[in-house]
Design a protein around this motif. Structure first.
Motif, short mmCIF file in Angstrom:
data_model
loop_
_atom_site.label_atom_id
_atom_site.label_comp_id
_atom_site.label_asym_id
_atom_site.label_seq_id
_atom_site.Cartn_x
_atom_site.Cartn_y
_atom_site.Cartn_z
N GLY A 64 -0.69 25.63 0.37
CA GLY A 64 -1.25 25.77 1.70
C GLY A 64 -0.60 24.80 2.67
O GLY A 64 -0.26 23.69 2.32
N GLY A 65 -0.43 25.25 3.89
CA GLY A 65 0.20 24.43 4.91
C GLY A 65 1.58 24.90 5.26
O GLY A 65 2.07 24.62 6.36
N THR A 66 2.24 25.61 4.38
CA THR A 66 3.57 26.14 4.68
C THR A 66 3.46 27.53 5.30
O THR A 66 2.41 28.17 5.25
CB THR A 66 4.41 26.20 3.40
N LEU A 67 4.57 27.98 5.86
CA LEU A 67 4.60 29.31 6.46
C LEU A 67 4.60 30.36 5.36
O LEU A 67 5.34 30.27 4.37
CB LEU A 67 5.85 29.47 7.32
N VAL A 68 3.77 31.38 5.52
CA VAL A 68 3.69 32.47 4.55
C VAL A 68 4.98 33.30 4.61
O VAL A 68 5.57 33.46 5.68
CB VAL A 68 2.45 33.34 4.85
N ASP A 69 5.40 33.80 3.46
CA ASP A 69 6.65 34.56 3.39
C ASP A 69 6.65 35.75 4.36
O ASP A 69 7.67 36.03 5.00
CB ASP A 69 6.89 35.06 1.96
N LEU A 70 5.52 36.45 4.47
CA LEU A 70 5.45 37.59 5.38
C LEU A 70 5.64 37.14 6.83
O LEU A 70 6.32 37.82 7.62
CB LEU A 70 4.11 38.30 5.22
N HIS A 71 5.09 35.99 7.18
CA HIS A 71 5.25 35.48 8.53
C HIS A 71 6.68 34.99 8.77
O HIS A 71 7.18 35.09 9.90
CB HIS A 71 4.25 34.35 8.78
N VAL A 72 7.31 34.47 7.74
CA VAL A 72 8.72 34.09 7.87
C VAL A 72 9.57 35.33 8.18
O VAL A 72 10.45 35.29 9.06
CB VAL A 72 9.21 33.40 6.59
N SER A 73 9.27 36.43 7.51
CA SER A 73 10.00 37.68 7.80
C SER A 73 9.74 38.14 9.23
O SER A 73 10.65 38.63 9.90
CB SER A 73 9.58 38.77 6.81
N ASP A 74 8.50 37.98 9.69
CA ASP A 74 8.17 38.35 11.07
C ASP A 74 8.94 37.50 12.07
O ASP A 74 9.43 38.00 13.09
CB ASP A 74 6.67 38.21 11.32
N LEU A 75 9.05 36.21 11.79
CA LEU A 75 9.76 35.32 12.70
C LEU A 75 11.26 35.61 12.73
O LEU A 75 11.92 35.34 13.74
CB LEU A 75 9.53 33.86 12.30
N LEU A 76 11.79 36.17 11.66
CA LEU A 76 13.21 36.52 11.60
C LEU A 76 13.49 37.91 12.16
O LEU A 76 14.64 38.23 12.46
CB LEU A 76 13.71 36.45 10.16
N ASN A 77 12.46 38.71 12.32
CA ASN A 77 12.63 40.10 12.77
C ASN A 77 12.84 40.14 14.28
O ASN A 77 11.97 39.75 15.06
CB ASN A 77 11.40 40.92 12.38
N THR A 78 14.00 40.62 14.72
CA THR A 78 14.30 40.69 16.16
C THR A 78 13.69 41.91 16.82
O THR A 78 13.70 42.00 18.06
CB THR A 78 15.82 40.72 16.38
#
Length: 371
Positions: A64-78
């Protein structure tokens, strides 16, 4: 040559002057919060270091406290639309910023390129209690603008000084979102001028409008902006709903800060509503101008057909007179008279002028240009 933006910049914001950190600290400072701005192109490269820092600062059991993998993909999605999501330790907001050329001349050929240069790209915000992580496009000026602006505020360049510094990660996030929405407000004037110029061409009775492709591109751009604004409104509304569910703090100062967050969130939502309603009005105006253009074109066609019909009605009896006197009969009246031709011309002139005056009196002939 312009200096390339740094892939990662970290700042410590507190009541004292703003401090840019050379590297991510081992522990969170006792006061204030940390803002980390990352370019999307470098996000994957710095992600391990960022995740390790978040784990040290706000981590809990089970990662807990780190960015979730799904959210990391969202942040990389242009291509991701504006959206909101949350976890138990941070909120995620993706908000599409506007990229548009402001140098196009709405009265020249450059106006065609203005609509084509309108583009949107997502900016991601991960809002922790004392950490804000923002992910920007490579050419995004939002990070650099706020880094410079907050530095000036922290150094007391503004007369009100450090009191205007953001008090929390959510406060800074809302200021950035509000700055992004302001670019949409500026775009309204640009679109209004260009669509106004198109409408003048459409309604000019002496112009031959051929910019249908440009008009279609403008309408498609308005539809795209409308969809973008609707996504932004939905994301901000979800953020506001989540904000309303935050527990009420016992401290009076914290209560005031939370209420200010609600006020700023509603203000951002109101700005989005203004852009959305203006875009819809522009769509209706463009559609109305097209309808007026075809109505005026139909009216002009009817006027031309009416004029041709009147001229045909005037020359029809004249053709009848010439046809009568052109028959091959020897006993026709005036056929052997020296004044017969002038009598025939007089009759034809009298009939033509009489019919012309009659049609003019009945307003079948109009000398005013058709609008």
């Amino acid at each position: 040559m312009a200096e390339a933006p740094q892939p990662l910049r970290a700042f410590h914001l507190q009541s004292d002057p703003l401090v840019e950190l050379a590297q991510l600290p081992a522990q969170l400072p006792a006061k204030g919060f940390i803002w980390i701005g990352v370019n999307r192109s470098s996000f994957e490269t710095v992600l391990p270091e960022l995740q390790a820092a978040l784990q040290r600062w706000v981590g809990g059991p089970g990662g807990g406290g780190t960015l979730v993998d799904l959210h990391v993909s969202d942040l990389l999605n242009t291509q991701l639309p504006s959206t909101f999501d949350y976890t138990s330790w941070y909120d995620l907001l993706v908000f599409r910023r506007l990229v548009a050329s402001q140098k196009a001349d709405p009265n020249g050929e450059a106006a065609r390129r203005t609509i084509e240069t309108i583009d949107t790209s997502p900016v991601g915000f991960a809002v922790f209690d004392r950490v804000l992580v923002t992910v920007h496009p490579a050419d995004c000026q939002v990070r650099e603008y706020f880094a410079q602006r907050l530095t000036q505020l922290g150094q007391g360049t503004d007369l009100r000084g450090a009191s205007r510094l953001p008090t929390s990660p959510a406060d800074l996030m809302l200021r950035m979102v509000n700055h992004i929405v302001d670019s949409y407000l500026d775009l309204r004037r640009l679109l209004t001028r260009q669509l106004g110029h198109l409408q003048e061409q459409l309604l000019d009775p002496y112009s031959h409008f051929r910019n249908w492709r440009y008009l279609l591109d403008s309408r498609n751009a308005l539809h795209t902006l409308e969809d973008t604004c609707e996504d932004q409104r939905s994301a901000m509304q979800e953020w506001l709903d989540a904000l309303e569910e935050w527990p009420e703090p016992a401290d009076g100062g914290a209560q005031r800060e939370q209420e200010l967050l609600r006020v700023r969130s509603r203000d951002v939502l109101e700005h989005i509503e203004r852009v959305l309603s203006h875009v819809r009005r522009l769509e209706q105006s463009a559609e109305g101008a097209v309808q007026l253009h075809f109505s005026a074109l139909s009216n002009r066609t009817n006027s031309i057909m009416r004029t041709l019909t009147v001229l045909t009605a005037i020359f029809l009896p004249l053709n009848l007179i010439t046809g009568i006197f052109g028959m091959n009969f020897d006993a026709l009246p005036l056929i052997h008279s020296a004044t017969g031709v002038w009598v025939a011309f007089g009759i034809m002139a009298f009939v033509g002028i009489g019919l012309g005056l009659l049609f003019w009196r009945k307003r079948y002939l109009d000398t005013h240009p058709t609008a």
